[in-house]
Design a protein around this motif. Structure first.
Motif, PDB file in Angstrom:
ATOM      1  N   GLU A 519      85.793 -99.127 153.811  1.00 48.74           N
ATOM      2  CA  GLU A 519      84.368 -99.462 153.730  1.00 48.74           C
ATOM      3  C   GLU A 519      83.614 -98.940 154.929  1.00 48.74           C
ATOM      4  O   GLU A 519      82.497 -98.424 154.823  1.00 48.74           O
ATOM      5  CB  GLU A 519      84.203-100.987 153.600  1.00 48.74           C
ATOM      6  CG  GLU A 519      82.772-101.422 153.429  1.00 48.74           C
ATOM      7  CD  GLU A 519      82.641-102.932 153.354  1.00 48.74           C
ATOM      8  OE1 GLU A 519      81.554-103.447 153.669  1.00 48.74           O
ATOM      9  OE2 GLU A 519      83.626-103.605 152.977  1.00 48.74           O
ATOM     10  N   LYS A 715      73.580-100.215 136.384  1.00 51.81           N
ATOM     11  CA  LYS A 715      74.504 -99.385 137.146  1.00 51.81           C
ATOM     12  C   LYS A 715      73.971 -99.025 138.524  1.00 51.81           C
ATOM     13  O   LYS A 715      74.632 -98.289 139.250  1.00 51.81           O
ATOM     14  CB  LYS A 715      74.793 -98.093 136.383  1.00 51.81           C
ATOM     15  CG  LYS A 715      75.363 -98.301 134.983  1.00 51.81           C
ATOM     16  CD  LYS A 715      75.553 -96.969 134.280  1.00 51.81           C
ATOM     17  CE  LYS A 715      76.089 -97.159 132.867  1.00 51.81           C
ATOM     18  NZ  LYS A 715      76.262 -95.853 132.170  1.00 51.81           N
ATOM     19  N   PHE A 717      73.704-100.413 141.358  1.00 54.02           N
ATOM     20  CA  PHE A 717      74.437-100.748 142.575  1.00 54.02           C
ATOM     21  C   PHE A 717      75.900-100.302 142.526  1.00 54.02           C
ATOM     22  O   PHE A 717      76.685-100.689 143.394  1.00 54.02           O
ATOM     23  CB  PHE A 717      74.374-102.256 142.824  1.00 54.02           C
ATOM     24  CG  PHE A 717      72.984-102.754 143.131  1.00 54.02           C
ATOM     25  CD1 PHE A 717      72.338-102.372 144.292  1.00 54.02           C
ATOM     26  CD2 PHE A 717      72.316-103.573 142.228  1.00 54.02           C
ATOM     27  CE1 PHE A 717      71.055-102.830 144.575  1.00 54.02           C
ATOM     28  CE2 PHE A 717      71.044-104.022 142.496  1.00 54.02           C
ATOM     29  CZ  PHE A 717      70.393-103.643 143.668  1.00 54.02           C
ATOM     30  N   GLU A 718      76.288 -99.532 141.510  1.00 53.61           N
ATOM     31  CA  GLU A 718      77.662 -99.070 141.429  1.00 53.61           C
ATOM     32  C   GLU A 718      77.878 -97.890 142.380  1.00 53.61           C
ATOM     33  O   GLU A 718      76.964 -97.068 142.584  1.00 53.61           O
ATOM     34  CB  GLU A 718      77.988 -98.641 139.997  1.00 53.61           C
ATOM     35  CG  GLU A 718      78.033 -99.800 139.018  1.00 53.61           C
ATOM     36  CD  GLU A 718      78.393 -99.347 137.623  1.00 53.61           C
ATOM     37  OE1 GLU A 718      78.644 -98.124 137.451  1.00 53.61           O
ATOM     38  OE2 GLU A 718      78.450-100.203 136.707  1.00 53.61           O
ATOM     39  N   PRO A 719      79.083 -97.780 142.974  1.00 55.90           N
ATOM     40  CA  PRO A 719      79.356 -96.660 143.892  1.00 55.90           C
ATOM     41  C   PRO A 719      79.274 -95.314 143.155  1.00 55.90           C
ATOM     42  O   PRO A 719      79.700 -95.199 142.002  1.00 55.90           O
ATOM     43  CB  PRO A 719      80.765 -96.945 144.399  1.00 55.90           C
ATOM     44  CG  PRO A 719      80.977 -98.406 144.166  1.00 55.90           C
ATOM     45  CD  PRO A 719      80.188 -98.727 142.928  1.00 55.90           C
ATOM     46  N   THR A 722      74.083 -92.048 140.912  1.00 50.56           N
ATOM     47  CA  THR A 722      72.799 -91.567 141.408  1.00 50.56           C
ATOM     48  C   THR A 722      72.071 -90.871 140.272  1.00 50.56           C
ATOM     49  O   THR A 722      72.675 -90.310 139.349  1.00 50.56           O
ATOM     50  CB  THR A 722      72.985 -90.594 142.583  1.00 50.56           C
ATOM     51  OG1 THR A 722      71.703 -90.157 143.020  1.00 50.56           O
ATOM     52  CG2 THR A 722      73.849 -89.399 142.190  1.00 50.56           C
ATOM     53  N   LEU A 732      75.934 -93.464 147.236  1.00 49.82           N
ATOM     54  CA  LEU A 732      76.553 -94.532 148.042  1.00 49.82           C
ATOM     55  C   LEU A 732      75.523 -95.472 148.652  1.00 49.82           C
ATOM     56  O   LEU A 732      75.869 -96.576 149.078  1.00 49.82           O
ATOM     57  CB  LEU A 732      77.400 -93.921 149.159  1.00 49.82           C
ATOM     58  CG  LEU A 732      78.623 -93.132 148.725  1.00 49.82           C
ATOM     59  CD1 LEU A 732      79.286 -92.486 149.933  1.00 49.82           C
ATOM     60  CD2 LEU A 732      79.598 -94.036 147.998  1.00 49.82           C
ATOM     61  N   SER A 735      74.974 -98.835 146.751  1.00 49.79           N
ATOM     62  CA  SER A 735      76.254 -99.543 146.708  1.00 49.79           C
ATOM     63  C   SER A 735      76.583-100.127 148.067  1.00 49.79           C
ATOM     64  O   SER A 735      77.004-101.282 148.187  1.00 49.79           O
ATOM     65  CB  SER A 735      77.350 -98.597 146.243  1.00 49.79           C
ATOM     66  OG  SER A 735      78.603 -99.242 146.292  1.00 49.79           O
ATOM     67  N   ILE A 736      76.415 -99.304 149.124  1.00 52.67           N
ATOM     68  CA  ILE A 736      76.683 -99.803 150.486  1.00 52.67           C
ATOM     69  C   ILE A 736      75.705-100.916 150.848  1.00 52.67           C
ATOM     70  O   ILE A 736      76.071-101.936 151.444  1.00 52.67           O
ATOM     71  CB  ILE A 736      76.605 -98.643 151.487  1.00 52.67           C
ATOM     72  CG1 ILE A 736      77.782 -97.676 151.253  1.00 52.67           C
ATOM     73  CG2 ILE A 736      76.622 -99.157 152.910  1.00 52.67           C
ATOM     74  CD1 ILE A 736      77.686 -96.402 152.071  1.00 52.67           C
ATOM     75  N   TYR A 738      74.249-103.027 148.836  1.00 46.09           N
ATOM     76  CA  TYR A 738      74.644-104.242 148.115  1.00 46.09           C
ATOM     77  C   TYR A 738      75.790-104.965 148.852  1.00 46.09           C
ATOM     78  O   TYR A 738      75.772-106.187 149.024  1.00 46.09           O
ATOM     79  CB  TYR A 738      75.065-103.861 146.701  1.00 46.09           C
ATOM     80  CG  TYR A 738      75.488-105.045 145.861  1.00 46.09           C
ATOM     81  CD1 TYR A 738      74.560-105.826 145.190  1.00 46.09           C
ATOM     82  CD2 TYR A 738      76.833-105.384 145.737  1.00 46.09           C
ATOM     83  CE1 TYR A 738      74.945-106.907 144.429  1.00 46.09           C
ATOM     84  CE2 TYR A 738      77.230-106.475 144.978  1.00 46.09           C
ATOM     85  CZ  TYR A 738      76.282-107.232 144.319  1.00 46.09           C
ATOM     86  OH  TYR A 738      76.675-108.313 143.572  1.00 46.09           O
ATOM     87  N   GLY A 739      76.797-104.168 149.298  1.00 48.50           N
ATOM     88  CA  GLY A 739      77.928-104.770 150.002  1.00 48.50           C
ATOM     89  C   GLY A 739      77.517-105.393 151.316  1.00 48.50           C
ATOM     90  O   GLY A 739      77.997-106.480 151.691  1.00 48.50           O
TER      91      GLY A 739
END
Length: 772
Positions: A519, A715, A717-719, A722, A732, A735-736, A738-739
């Motif tokens: 991560e 979709k 927030f999925e890695p 785009t 990314l 997604s990043i 969100y994490g």
């Protein structure tokens, strides 16, 4: 026990009435007959005294007549007077003695001239002592005696004194020194008095008998109605109480005396006994029901181990008979058990316990738990023993299953691939751990058992953060330390449990070091991508201060080359501009350096407005180049949140980049289609808004770009997802972001605006311990 006829016949004699009548009758009898006796004696004395008084009066009359006759009549007439007075007055004997004791006159002529002796009964009155004494009291001169014929007679002797008329008379002369001239002795019969006394005695006796009978009957009636009948009623009521026939008892009016009060007390006692008896009967029924319905066997045995009582459960299982030996009834033995708890109870009088095993009648294995208790008599001696046996065969089977299950789960516990610790709930010492914990942390079992759980943390502060939130079941990204001092990241699950009669905590640790490092690499890659996209803006940001520095330095160089002096004020202004633009360039490079540096995730108290402002500062020039306006609506005095400020800044930069790209894409498309005609709504805006809610801080980043297509909304927030062209995005950023927000304990959502564009909403929890 029923009374015999003899006992029934003589029972009344032993009753209270009989006991009262005997002393009362005796006292009454004695009192009445004593009164009768003394009354009779008193009547006798009255009659005797009356006879004496009459004789005395007669004697005085005779003396007066004698004195008169002696003075006026010849002496030969005295004999006639004596005889006539004796005959007329029913005098038995009358005689007159001279001073020499010679009878001068008598109603019996043969006595005349006889001289009396001192021993004669008539002479002993005065001559009982020497010299003779003249007794003036009539009682002392009186004698009662029986004649030769047995007749009762009364004799009174009166002295004849020498009075002045005698000592000075001419007829015969007595010297004055002689005091006594003679005596008069009169004897009368008392037969009439005797008859009156006899009649009086009979009347007294019959009066006493009559009074005794009347009083005895009266007392008997009084005792019968006032004592015997009430007491018999009390006896009947007490027998009804003793027989438990309370319904037959009657409420009687209190007579006010002691027996009435006793009757009231007995009635009250009967009612209380009835209430207590009812309670006892209920208790007896309840305990009898419990005795019969308990799911265990209960027996009562005497010292010979014979059954004298048992409950239904024992009867159902073994079908015994009273008098059977206990060991034969349910163990089919010929003699008592070797380790018999009943025997021990009889010996020491104390309860005993034992656990025994055997075989049921159907051949199955049986186990039971035995408890004995002594039964004592009034003197405290053990007369019987109660034995209670509880079948624990099922429990034994369950215990065996539990033992097998425990062994199985112990094997599972030891072989769980993740470290598992068992901690003391309050002291946080390690009581046990599985093999995975030993392998991951590098300790031996003997080394780690008994140590504090804080030994696995890099410092006391890190452990205290977990301990203060020990009630939370999940702790994310906790840093632990191995025995060789290497660090690792773990997610911890904590749950309370019971372990070997102790309250413990079961701590499960999942090693996430590899995922954290991956991560970090992704986040760093995202940072580098962000820096790459920001390169143009950063270059423009640096060109402006470099141009100012170059212009100022060129001006100074030309002045020096031409040899002209620079005005001091101008030089001061130029130096100030150079210094300020150098500081600006330094700030930009430092910000870029800090943003691009690889760092570990570390939470701290953060003001959301400061982080948002810093993110905008590094990105503001790019927005100006694209003519994008920024609307600020920041809340004042917002509470602090717990987050990593660098990573949170990365989130805001990512969202600003996406907003910028969305607005640019929208207007580039519109510019191609509008053919130099301006759109009706040509707004290029990004709104940054923060405000406080209940225990939350909300952040909104709103743009007027193209928005998000509905098929892409799930979709977003999925890695690696785009919508940008190849080479323009890595997929990314969101997604990043969100994490990072989830790590900070927050939430992020997105929706399209009605008038175009999209809004990202972030919600962060306020930490009370840092916001206050």
């Amino acid at each position: 026990m029923e009374k015999t006829p003899v006992e029934k016949r003589y029972m009344p004699r032993r009753g209270l009435a009989f006991k009262l009548l005997i002393p009362v009758g005796a006292v009454l009898f004695a009192s009445i007959f004593i009164w009768s006796h003394f009354s009779t004696r008193y009547q006798e004395r009255l009659l005797i005294d009356k006879a004496v008084s009459d004789v005395d009066k007669f004697c005085n009359s005779v003396l007066k007549l004698t004195w008169f006759a002696m003075l006026h009549s010849p002496s030969e007439d005295m004999q006639d007077i004596m005889e006539s007075m004796a005959e007329y007055n029913d005098i038995q004997e009358i005689r007159l003695y001279n001073c020499q004791g010679q009878v001068r006159f008598s109603n019996s002529p043969q006595e005349i001239g006889i001289t009396g002796h001192k021993e004669d009964i008539s002479c002993r009155v005065c001559h009982s002592a020497e010299p003779p004494v003249m007794k003036p009291d009539i009682k002392e001169r009186t004698r009662i005696f029986s004649s030769d014929t047995g007749e009762l007679r009364l004799g009174v002797i009166n002295p004849i004194l020498n009075g002045p008329s005698c000592s000075s008379a001419d007829c015969h002369y007595h010297p004055p020194e002689i005091t006594k001239l003679g005596s008069l002795d009169v004897v009368v019969s008392l037969e009439a008095v005797k008859k009156e006394i006899s009649l009086s005695r009979k009347m007294s006796v019959w009066t006493a008998v009559y009074l005794f009978a009347i009083l005895a009957v009266t007392i008997c009636v009084i005792i019968l109605f006032l004592v015997t009948h009430p007491i018999n009623r009390l006896i009947k009521e007490t027998r009804l109480i003793a027989l438990g026939k309370f319904h037959r008892m009657k409420d009687r009016k209190n007579s006010g005396d002691e027996i009435g009060q006793l009757s009231t007390a007995i009635n009250a006692m009967g009612k209380e006994i009835q209430e207590k008896q009812t309670e006892l009967n209920l208790e007896k029924t309840r305990y009898q029901y419990l005795f019969e319905q308990v799911p265990c066997t209960i027996t009562v045995q005497n010292k010979k181990y014979e059954l004298i009582e048992f409950n239904q459960e024992f009867a159902r299982r073994f079908n015994p008979s009273y008098g059977d030996h206990c060991y034969a009834a349910y163990k089919d033995l010929d003699a008592k058990c070797m380790n018999c708890p009943v025997e021990k109870t009889f010996k020491d009088g104390k309860p005993h316990f034992s656990e025994e095993s055997g075989v049921n009648k159907d051949g199955s294995e049986a186990h039971w738990f035995v408890k004995t208790a002594p039964l004592l008599d009034e003197d405290g001696r053990v007369v019987a023993a109660m034995e209670m046996s509880l079948d624990i065969s099922r429990r034994k089977k369950l215990e065996e299953k539990v033992r097998i299950s425990e062994k199985k789960y112990q094997a599972i516990f030891k072989n769980i691939p993740n470290p598992v610790f068992i901690l003391h709930r309050t002291e946080f010492t390690i009581l046990d751990c599985n093999d995975s914990a030993l392998a991951v942390y590098g300790y031996a079992r003997g080394e780690i058992k008994g140590l504090g759980f804080d030994i696995l943390f890099p410092g006391k502060a890190a452990f205290e953060q977990v301990r203060e939130r020990i009630d939370r079941p999940f702790h994310e990204r906790v840093v632990n330390v191995k025995k060789d001092e290497d660090y690792l990241y773990v997610n911890i699950w904590i749950s309370p449990a019971d372990f070997v009669d102790k309250n413990v905590l079961i701590v499960t640790a999942v090693d996430i070091t590899n995922s954290v490092e991956t991560e970090h690499q992704l986040i760093q890659a995202g940072k580098m991508a962000t820096l790459g996209e920001m390169a143009t803006g950063v270059a423009h940001e640096l060109n402006q201060p470099l141009s100012v520095i170059k212009t100022a330095s060129g001006f100074i160089a030309r002045k020096i080359s031409s040899g002209r002096e620079i005005d001091g004020e101008i030089l001061k202004t130029l130096s100030g501009e150079i210094e300020s633009h150098v500081d600006r360039a330094s700030k930009i490079t430092n910000h870029m350096r800090l943003f691009g540096r690889k760092s570990e995730f570390r939470k701290e108290a953060v003001n959301i407005n400061d982080v948002l402002t810093r993110a905008f500062d590094i990105f503001s020039q790019q927005l100006k180049l694209r003519e994008i306006d920024v609307i600020w609506e920041l809340g004042k005095s917002l509470p602090l949140i717990s987050a990593d400020p660098v990573r949170l800044e990365q989130v805001f930069i990512n969202l600003l980049i996406n907003a910028r790209d969305s607005i640019v894409a929208k207007f580039d498309t519109e510019g191609m289609n509008r053919q130099d005609s301006p759109p009706e709504n040509d707004l290029r805006q990004i709104t940054l808004k923060t405000h406080e809610e209940t225990g939350k801080v909300r952040v909104k980043i709103r743009d007027t770009g193209t928005g998000i297509a509905s098929l892409h909304m799930d979709k977003i927030f999925e890695p690696f997802f785009t919508t940008k062209k190849v080479g323009q995005g890595t997929g990314l950023g969101l997604s990043i972001s969100y994490g990072i927000i989830r790590e900070s304990g927050g939430e992020i959502t997105v929706h399209n605006n009605k008038d175009g564009g999209a809004t990202f909403i972030m919600l962060f929890t306020v930490e009370e311990d840092i916001s206050g």
